[in-house]
Scaffold this active site. Structure first.
Site, PDB file in Angstrom:
ATOM      1  N   GLN A 169       0.836  -1.195   0.000  1.00  0.00           N
ATOM      2  CA  GLN A 169       0.000   0.000   0.000  1.00  0.00           C
ATOM      3  C   GLN A 169       0.873   1.247   0.000  1.00  0.00           C
ATOM      4  O   GLN A 169       1.487   1.582   1.012  1.00  0.00           O
ATOM      5  CB  GLN A 169      -0.909  -0.023   1.235  1.00  0.00           C
ATOM      6  CG  GLN A 169      -1.896   1.110   1.347  1.00  0.00           C
ATOM      7  CD  GLN A 169      -2.764   0.967   2.588  1.00  0.00           C
ATOM      8  OE1 GLN A 169      -2.592   0.038   3.374  1.00  0.00           O
ATOM      9  NE2 GLN A 169      -3.696   1.875   2.782  1.00  0.00           N
ATOM     10  N   GLY A 170       0.968   1.935  -1.131  1.00  0.00           N
ATOM     11  CA  GLY A 170       1.801   3.121  -1.256  1.00  0.00           C
ATOM     12  C   GLY A 170       1.017   4.386  -0.979  1.00  0.00           C
ATOM     13  O   GLY A 170       0.667   5.124  -1.914  1.00  0.00           O
ATOM     14  N   SER A 204       1.460   6.489   2.505  1.00  0.00           N
ATOM     15  CA  SER A 204       2.189   7.450   3.332  1.00  0.00           C
ATOM     16  C   SER A 204       3.449   7.961   2.644  1.00  0.00           C
ATOM     17  O   SER A 204       4.096   7.246   1.878  1.00  0.00           O
ATOM     18  CB  SER A 204       2.581   6.818   4.670  1.00  0.00           C
ATOM     19  OG  SER A 204       1.435   6.496   5.429  1.00  0.00           O
ATOM     20  N   SER A 249       4.585  -1.428   4.192  1.00  0.00           N
ATOM     21  CA  SER A 249       4.781  -2.758   4.767  1.00  0.00           C
ATOM     22  C   SER A 249       5.029  -3.803   3.687  1.00  0.00           C
ATOM     23  O   SER A 249       4.297  -3.868   2.699  1.00  0.00           O
ATOM     24  CB  SER A 249       3.552  -3.159   5.594  1.00  0.00           C
ATOM     25  OG  SER A 249       3.255  -2.171   6.550  1.00  0.00           O
ATOM     26  N   GLU A 308      -9.913  -0.736   5.655  1.00  0.00           N
ATOM     27  CA  GLU A 308      -8.766  -0.951   6.529  1.00  0.00           C
ATOM     28  C   GLU A 308      -9.138  -0.760   7.991  1.00  0.00           C
ATOM     29  O   GLU A 308      -8.636  -1.462   8.870  1.00  0.00           O
ATOM     30  CB  GLU A 308      -7.650   0.024   6.145  1.00  0.00           C
ATOM     31  CG  GLU A 308      -6.351  -0.175   6.908  1.00  0.00           C
ATOM     32  CD  GLU A 308      -5.252   0.729   6.401  1.00  0.00           C
ATOM     33  OE1 GLU A 308      -4.080   0.318   6.438  1.00  0.00           O
ATOM     34  OE2 GLU A 308      -5.559   1.858   5.961  1.00  0.00           O
TER      35      GLU A 308
END
Length: 392
Positions: free
Chosen positions: A131-132, A134, A166, A249
């Site tokens: 998940q890109g 932040s 992550s 999420e």
């Protein structure tokens, strides 16, 4: 709220329990079983377990049947998550971005070609996602994204940096929020891309966190080419796509079941250490137990709301805020009960429970930050749930 299960729901719960018990790896949960510990090893294990869940018909439980899911109701999804945690089945956090976030987002917003290409490999564990979202100086403020994507012909060219990503170095694909219009208002100029992590121009650097594990990464994009057909939704309309991802999420799990199991272990720790005989410790243990029970009631309210509305909403911030804060306080309590032994690292010869609570205490700090900090959750609750005005 009626907490009693219908006969059909009770049968479903037993079916989940029986399948899990029959299909867990041999020796799972026993002291002799060596669980994977290194990130790469954990990802390989999770891929295999995801494939087994798919074969058994338990992957993508709530996904529509036409996309390979089971079409389960929200209460069935909830009961599965609850029973899965109670049994102590393998954590799927290592590859969870795909099944929990990417799949539901594509089902709601993706094109049919995107669904045909990506959904099945997510369910089978063949492809892992990261998940890109932040960025440095724009973690919780997602809309402050500065990673640029310039559309040239039939492709975007992406340049920028993401952080706290992550398992990025094990991922096949990435959901990426990028800025495609630098002149638009901050929430209006974003787009949502699907990026092949093997694309030229991507550099991944692991970040060792305070637990000693390199779970997070920083990812650099240097003129990375992304085909236009890998954009989800419309150009410059990526904010709403990202909100869908964040809603899943924050509101789509049963964290109370995991914390209830850990509360049992904390109480057992108190008995072994003798702190349960001290009324001051008993008061804190009782408070932690009460908070865990409140979390259970909030989780049931969440699934009730989901059954009424049909999709998760901003109310998921309640659940995320309460479980992360409850988790942190519980682990702090366990660590303090250990006294000076609480200073020993995981794996130290004299560490109590092998240093489990030291590690859990450090890890619990992350829970109040990832998926939106506690401060962000409070803002969401205030503005989007309670309708309070923004401060000036």
């Amino acid at each position: 709220m009626d907490f009693r299960l219908s006969p059909a729901e009770a049968r479903f719960q037993r079916e989940v329990h029986d399948w899990l018990v029959a299909n867990l790896p041999a020796g799972w949960g026993t002291p002799e079983y060596r669980k994977p510990e290194e990130p790469a090893e954990k990802v390989r294990f999770a891929r295999g377990w995801q494939g087994k869940l798919h074969e058994g018909g338990w992957a993508g439980l709530h996904w529509p049947r036409e996309y390979g899911g089971r079409g389960a109701t929200p209460i069935e999804q909830f009961l599965f998550a609850e029973e899965y945690t109670r049994v102590g089945a393998p954590s799927m956090i290592d590859i969870g971005v795909g099944p929990a976030l990417v799949g539901p987002t594509l089902i709601q917003h993706g094109t049919e070609p995107q669904k045909r290409r990506f959904l099945r490999p997510i369910l089978t564990g063949e492809e892992v996602w990261c998940q890109g979202f932040s960025e440095p100086n724009a973690g919780s403020d997602l809309a402050a994204c500065r990673t640029r994507a310039e559309l040239r012909g039939d492709a975007f060219h992406v340049t920028g940096q993401k952080i706290w990503t992550s398992y990025a170095r094990f991922a096949d694909w990435c959901i990426l929020v990028v800025r495609t219009d630098v002149h638009a208002p901050k929430h209006k100029g974003l787009s949502f891309l699907l990026v092949d992590m093997k694309s030229p121009g991507i550099t991944i650097r692991p970040l060792v966190e305070m637990t000693g594990v390199a779970w997070f990464n920083e990812v650099f994009f240097d003129d990375v080419r992304v085909p236009r057909e890998h954009m989800v939704g419309e150009l410059n309309q990526g904010w709403q796509i990202a909100i869908t991802t964040l809603a899943h999420e924050r509101g789509g799990s049963a964290p109370h079941a995991r914390l209830a199991g850990e509360m049992h272990d904390v109480l057992e720790l108190a008995r072994r250490l003798g702190t349960a005989r001290d009324r001051r410790w008993r008061q804190r243990l009782a408070q932690s137990f009460i908070e865990t029970e409140i979390l259970r009631l909030l989780a049931y309210k969440q699934v009730t709301d989901l059954m009424r509305e049909g999709h998760p909403g901003p109310e998921g911030s309640y659940l995320k805020l309460v479980w992360s804060e409850t988790d942190a306080r519980m682990k702090e309590l366990a660590l303090e009960m250990e006294g000076p032994y609480g200073a020993l690292a995981r794996g130290s010869p004299r560490a109590i429970d092998g240093g489990r609570w030291e590690y859990e205490y450090l890890w619990a700090r992350a829970a109040t930050i990832y998926a939106g900090t506690s401060e962000v959750q409070r803002n969401v609750i205030a503005q989007r749930v309670l309708g309070l005005p923004r401060g000036t």
